[in-house]
Motif scaffolding. Structure first.
Motif, short mmCIF file in Angstrom:
data_model
loop_
_atom_site.label_atom_id
_atom_site.label_comp_id
_atom_site.label_asym_id
_atom_site.label_seq_id
_atom_site.Cartn_x
_atom_site.Cartn_y
_atom_site.Cartn_z
N ALA A 149 -16.62 0.97 -5.20
CA ALA A 149 -17.26 2.45 -6.30
C ALA A 149 -16.28 3.41 -7.18
CB ALA A 149 -18.92 2.45 -5.16
N THR A 150 -17.12 3.82 -7.90
CA THR A 150 -17.04 4.72 -8.50
C THR A 150 -16.96 5.91 -8.38
OG1 THR A 150 -19.25 4.81 -9.82
CG2 THR A 150 -16.98 2.92 -11.10
N GLY A 151 -17.88 6.37 -6.73
CA GLY A 151 -18.00 7.91 -6.52
C GLY A 151 -16.98 8.18 -5.65
N PRO A 152 -15.85 7.31 -4.95
CA PRO A 152 -14.56 8.22 -4.60
C PRO A 152 -13.80 8.65 -5.41
CG PRO A 152 -15.64 6.26 -3.34
CD PRO A 152 -16.47 6.28 -4.40
N GLN A 153 -13.82 8.01 -6.06
CA GLN A 153 -12.69 7.70 -7.71
C GLN A 153 -11.39 7.56 -7.37
OE1 GLN A 153 -13.32 11.96 -9.42
NE2 GLN A 153 -14.69 10.85 -10.55
N ARG A 154 -10.90 6.90 -6.22
CA ARG A 154 -9.98 5.96 -5.70
C ARG A 154 -10.44 4.94 -4.50
NH1 ARG A 154 -9.13 6.46 0.14
NH2 ARG A 154 -11.18 8.63 0.65
N VAL A 155 -8.90 4.39 -4.81
CA VAL A 155 -9.20 2.43 -4.14
C VAL A 155 -9.29 3.18 -2.30
CG1 VAL A 155 -8.22 0.28 -4.01
CG2 VAL A 155 -8.49 1.39 -5.80
N PHE A 156 -9.86 2.58 -1.11
CA PHE A 156 -9.62 2.85 0.26
C PHE A 156 -8.39 1.93 -0.30
CE2 PHE A 156 -14.27 3.50 -0.34
CZ PHE A 156 -14.29 5.04 -0.38
N LYS A 157 -7.89 2.15 1.52
CA LYS A 157 -6.24 2.24 1.76
C LYS A 157 -6.65 0.25 2.52
CE LYS A 157 -3.63 6.12 3.19
NZ LYS A 157 -3.00 6.86 4.06
N GLY A 158 -6.21 -0.71 2.35
CA GLY A 158 -6.00 -1.86 3.59
C GLY A 158 -7.19 -2.40 2.13
N LYS A 159 -7.48 -2.48 0.92
CA LYS A 159 -7.86 -3.03 0.25
C LYS A 159 -7.63 -4.27 -0.38
CE LYS A 159 -10.90 -4.53 -3.49
NZ LYS A 159 -12.42 -4.71 -3.23
N ARG A 160 -8.14 -5.66 -0.08
CA ARG A 160 -7.48 -6.57 -0.32
C ARG A 160 -7.39 -7.14 -1.81
NH1 ARG A 160 -11.37 -10.72 2.92
NH2 ARG A 160 -13.11 -9.73 1.78
N SER A 161 -6.01 -7.03 -1.97
CA SER A 161 -5.15 -7.56 -3.85
C SER A 161 -4.34 -8.18 -3.49
CB SER A 161 -4.82 -6.00 -4.12
OG SER A 161 -6.00 -4.88 -3.79
N PRO A 162 -3.72 -8.75 -4.54
CA PRO A 162 -2.48 -9.41 -4.95
C PRO A 162 -1.94 -8.87 -5.06
CG PRO A 162 -4.10 -9.33 -7.13
CD PRO A 162 -4.76 -8.66 -6.16
N GLY A 163 -0.27 -10.20 -3.74
CA GLY A 163 0.93 -9.30 -3.12
C GLY A 163 1.28 -10.02 -2.47
N ARG A 164 2.56 -9.79 -2.13
CA ARG A 164 3.36 -10.65 -1.34
C ARG A 164 2.81 -11.12 -0.55
NH1 ARG A 164 9.34 -9.05 -2.33
NH2 ARG A 164 9.70 -10.54 -0.59
N MET A 165 2.33 -12.12 -0.21
CA MET A 165 2.29 -13.36 0.85
C MET A 165 3.16 -14.24 2.06
SD MET A 165 -0.20 -16.35 0.32
CE MET A 165 -1.46 -17.50 1.69
N GLY A 166 2.79 -13.76 3.06
CA GLY A 166 4.07 -14.04 4.34
C GLY A 166 5.41 -13.34 4.51
N GLY A 167 6.19 -14.30 5.23
CA GLY A 167 7.03 -13.21 5.55
C GLY A 167 6.95 -12.18 6.47
N ASP A 168 6.30 -12.27 7.45
CA ASP A 168 5.69 -11.13 8.80
C ASP A 168 5.95 -12.14 9.45
OD1 ASP A 168 4.48 -10.13 6.99
OD2 ASP A 168 3.00 -11.22 6.78
N GLN A 169 6.15 -10.69 10.34
CA GLN A 169 6.65 -11.77 12.46
C GLN A 169 5.77 -11.74 12.93
OE1 GLN A 169 9.03 -9.21 15.13
NE2 GLN A 169 7.35 -9.49 15.96
N VAL A 170 5.41 -12.82 13.52
CA VAL A 170 4.21 -13.60 14.05
C VAL A 170 4.32 -14.41 14.70
CG1 VAL A 170 2.14 -15.19 13.15
CG2 VAL A 170 3.40 -13.98 10.85
N THR A 171 3.25 -14.01 16.41
CA THR A 171 2.75 -14.30 17.51
C THR A 171 2.05 -15.64 17.53
OG1 THR A 171 4.03 -11.80 18.10
CG2 THR A 171 3.26 -14.30 20.00
N THR A 172 2.93 -17.51 18.04
CA THR A 172 1.10 -17.92 18.29
C THR A 172 1.76 -18.05 19.70
OG1 THR A 172 2.44 -19.26 15.81
CG2 THR A 172 1.29 -20.47 17.54
#
Length: 206
Positions: A149-172
């Motif tokens: 929204a335009t009210g806060p005049q900023r992008v909230f942390k954790g907003k899902r956006s394009p970026g690097r995918m994978g390369g994370d530590q994962v536990t199955t």
């Protein structure tokens, strides 16, 4: 004995059980590992063992770590180090630990590794966004559109956006050891584990 071991993922294949059903398995070279240091409650406040996997050239190790390996009376330094809790019995510096010493067939384990890196990805691939119409004049096919929204005049942390995918530590979790091949230090784990072929994985008791 130790709660886990360090290994290397070799790839996937399949075997057949006693009923003739095909079982997909991941082949993991598990050890042999060596105990490098032992943590004791008197000195460190907890009981665990630091183990190493995969020998390497001595000249690639700095002097402090070279002294650690010499104290453990190991012939060569080890490339990968990790601490595991000691859940039963004792461990001594320089002791060799193999898969059959820690695990048994049919045991449930969890496997930790670094997932395959997939590079820069958009929101459709990275988060499963539906995307926009492909026809009828639409010009927003795979865009994320509004960032908030335009009210806060900023992008909230954790907003899902394009970026690097994978390369994370994962536990199955909840994986089953189907077979232990003691002569080749390999175990067959039912299902898939994180990481690509040749990547380092940590197999632990649950």
């Amino acid at each position: 004995m130790l709660k886990g071991l360090i290994g290397r993922k070799l790839g996937m294949t399949h075997i057949y059980d006693e009923n003739g059903r095909m079982v997909p398995v991941t082949v993991v070279e598990l050890g042999p590992c060596h105990v490098v240091q032992v943590r004791t409650p008197e000195k460190d406040g907890y009981y665990a063992a630091q183990i190493g996997y995969e020998p390497m050239k001595t000249q690639r190790v700095n002097k402090p770590m070279r002294g650690v390996f010499q104290k453990a009376e190991l012939d060569k330094p080890l490339r990968h180090l990790k601490e595991f809790e000691i859940v039963d019995g004792q461990a001594a510096s320089g002791q060799e630990v193999r898969a059959e010493h820690v695990f048994s067939e049919g045991e449930t384990v969890k496997v930790t590794g670094v997932s395959k890196g997939k590079g820069f990805a958009g929101v459709v691939r990275r988060y499963g966004f539906a995307g926009g119409p492909m026809t009828h004049g639409s010009m927003t096919h795979r865009r994320p559109l509004s960032s908030g929204a335009t009210g806060p005049q900023r992008v909230f942390k954790g907003k899902r956006s394009p970026g690097r995918m994978g390369g994370d530590q994962v536990t199955t979790r909840n994986l089953t050891i189907v077979k232990i091949l003691a002569d080749t230090n390999r175990v067959l784990i039912k299902g898939a584990v994180p990481g690509g072929r040749g990547s380092i994985v940590y197999v632990q008791k649950q």
